[in-house]
Design an enzyme around this catalytic site. Sequence first.
Site, PDB file in Angstrom:
ATOM      1  N   ARG A 133     114.752  82.801  31.394  1.00 55.69           N
ATOM      2  CA  ARG A 133     115.202  81.518  30.860  1.00 55.69           C
ATOM      3  C   ARG A 133     115.458  81.542  29.350  1.00 55.69           C
ATOM      4  O   ARG A 133     116.506  81.114  28.878  1.00 55.69           O
ATOM      5  CB  ARG A 133     114.154  80.430  31.119  1.00 55.69           C
ATOM      6  CG  ARG A 133     114.255  79.737  32.433  1.00 55.69           C
ATOM      7  CD  ARG A 133     112.891  79.249  32.849  1.00 55.69           C
ATOM      8  NE  ARG A 133     112.058  80.412  33.090  1.00 55.69           N
ATOM      9  CZ  ARG A 133     112.049  81.072  34.241  1.00 55.69           C
ATOM     10  NH1 ARG A 133     112.767  80.645  35.237  1.00 55.69           N
ATOM     11  NH2 ARG A 133     111.314  82.155  34.401  1.00 55.69           N
ATOM     12  N   THR A 134     114.469  82.007  28.598  1.00 53.14           N
ATOM     13  CA  THR A 134     114.559  81.836  27.146  1.00 53.14           C
ATOM     14  C   THR A 134     115.743  82.625  26.588  1.00 53.14           C
ATOM     15  O   THR A 134     116.582  82.093  25.862  1.00 53.14           O
ATOM     16  CB  THR A 134     113.236  82.248  26.469  1.00 53.14           C
ATOM     17  OG1 THR A 134     112.184  81.512  27.092  1.00 53.14           O
ATOM     18  CG2 THR A 134     113.248  81.949  24.988  1.00 53.14           C
ATOM     19  N   LYS A 185     111.016 104.825  18.945  1.00 55.18           N
ATOM     20  CA  LYS A 185     110.985 105.933  17.971  1.00 55.18           C
ATOM     21  C   LYS A 185     109.934 105.675  16.897  1.00 55.18           C
ATOM     22  O   LYS A 185     109.782 106.449  15.968  1.00 55.18           O
ATOM     23  CB  LYS A 185     112.355 106.082  17.298  1.00 55.18           C
ATOM     24  CG  LYS A 185     113.480 106.375  18.264  1.00 55.18           C
ATOM     25  CD  LYS A 185     114.777 106.525  17.476  1.00 55.18           C
ATOM     26  CE  LYS A 185     115.975 106.526  18.387  1.00 55.18           C
ATOM     27  NZ  LYS A 185     117.223 106.393  17.619  1.00 55.18           N
ATOM     28  N   ARG A 215     111.315  87.558  20.801  1.00 54.52           N
ATOM     29  CA  ARG A 215     110.129  87.445  21.675  1.00 54.52           C
ATOM     30  C   ARG A 215     109.347  88.741  21.562  1.00 54.52           C
ATOM     31  O   ARG A 215     109.937  89.833  21.559  1.00 54.52           O
ATOM     32  CB  ARG A 215     110.533  87.204  23.120  1.00 54.52           C
ATOM     33  CG  ARG A 215     109.329  87.315  24.049  1.00 54.52           C
ATOM     34  CD  ARG A 215     109.627  86.832  25.432  1.00 54.52           C
ATOM     35  NE  ARG A 215     109.705  85.385  25.488  1.00 54.52           N
ATOM     36  CZ  ARG A 215     109.773  84.683  26.616  1.00 54.52           C
ATOM     37  NH1 ARG A 215     109.777  85.307  27.774  1.00 54.52           N
ATOM     38  NH2 ARG A 215     109.838  83.372  26.602  1.00 54.52           N
ATOM     39  N   HIS A 236     105.287  78.910  21.598  1.00 46.49           N
ATOM     40  CA  HIS A 236     106.631  79.008  22.177  1.00 46.49           C
ATOM     41  C   HIS A 236     107.344  77.693  21.836  1.00 46.49           C
ATOM     42  O   HIS A 236     107.549  76.836  22.699  1.00 46.49           O
ATOM     43  CB  HIS A 236     106.502  79.216  23.683  1.00 46.49           C
ATOM     44  CG  HIS A 236     107.760  79.639  24.377  1.00 46.49           C
ATOM     45  ND1 HIS A 236     109.017  79.537  23.804  1.00 46.49           N
ATOM     46  CD2 HIS A 236     107.945  80.180  25.614  1.00 46.49           C
ATOM     47  CE1 HIS A 236     109.915  79.981  24.674  1.00 46.49           C
ATOM     48  NE2 HIS A 236     109.298  80.376  25.769  1.00 46.49           N
TER      49      HIS A 236
END
Length: 388
Positions: free
Chosen positions: A62-63, A91, A112, A140
């Site tokens: 969703r986000t 890396k 995120r 959030h």
Amino acid sequence: MTLPHLISINDLSTSEMESIFVLAQAYLEELGDVQSPSRIGRSTEACRGAIMATLFYEPSTRTRLSFESAMIRLGGSVISSADPRASSAVKGESLADTVRIVSGYADLIALRHPREGAAKLAAEYASVPVINGGDGAHEHPTQTLCDLFTIRREKGALSGLNVAVLGDLQGGRTVHSLVYALARFGATITTAPAGGLSLPESVDWRLRNEFGCERLSGNDLGAGTPVGATYRPRGQPTGSRPSVDVLYLTRFQKERASQEIREYPMVNRELLSIPGLRNALVMHPLPRVKELDIALDADPRAAYFRQASYGVPIRMALVTHILEHSSTQASTSGGHLSLAQQSDFVCANPNCISRDIVEAQTAPAKFVVVVPRRLRCFYCEHEIPAAR
Ligand code: NCD
């Protein structure tokens, strides 16, 4: 120049939130799908030429997709790093270096990350606005904007509501941003945590000490769902138990938990037949696992799919707001508090970004002095008493 980052829901004033809701509503009215009123069906040129980078170090449906859809609907473009295994993180590149690099490629970054405080660290090093799309169990804020927009549309107002939050209140970051915002809008918040997974101590402390709530101990929501605590605006007269306007449920955040739990609240027809819950709007940030009965999906009180759909207009409004304010507005985050560089302390939260071996080089422990003898981690906002 201070950029209008969105790391915590508390970075936005209530009037800024209100103007984002008004703009989201206008986008829905102008560009909405006639067949489906919660869906954006057409595009505009409002952010033509702008580029958003979505940097996602944790799974998302969703986000990330609603951010990308929002940017494309605004006439902008998107560059995306959705799989941490395909980025330079493997890396050994630090988040600080990555966001410095990506700042050269995009006009804003949606991030995120599995660590609490990662978005705050990114905002320290990025030269474009950073939007927190979820940092560990911390916050959030854009989900909260969707949640509040849904409540505002479906209940007609945001102030003085009775909201019950159920489920994993410890690991669920959506709940943390949501309860701060609800408290600021004068809501009464009843918590029904799944076995032992109550609001973190820091969130509870802030509700009582910064957001004007008093905490009452609870009894039972009904159908055997135990209540943890009720937070209500201080000074509100006691009366009979009011009916619940919104039931907000979250899944067990197993990726952040140290053990399985047995008891979990279940939202189903039986729970919603209790007199005080009959008019409750049922919300969930999704994904659901087993806690939300699919038999409710066709019930008009089930708002969760509309809530997910509002992710697009709300993020369109947020992106427009942030790009407009990029060079003019100061971030409010922690501005009124003094900062203590405490090289002899480490953040007590083991999942804080400042505890990550790679990131700690650019995120040395720092604390905000909240009140004497109480320090708040600058990154993850976990609080500790200052005296040891
Ligand atoms: C939530 C999240 O990622 O915190 N999902 C979302 O963004 N809608 C909730 C969850 O994963 O349980």
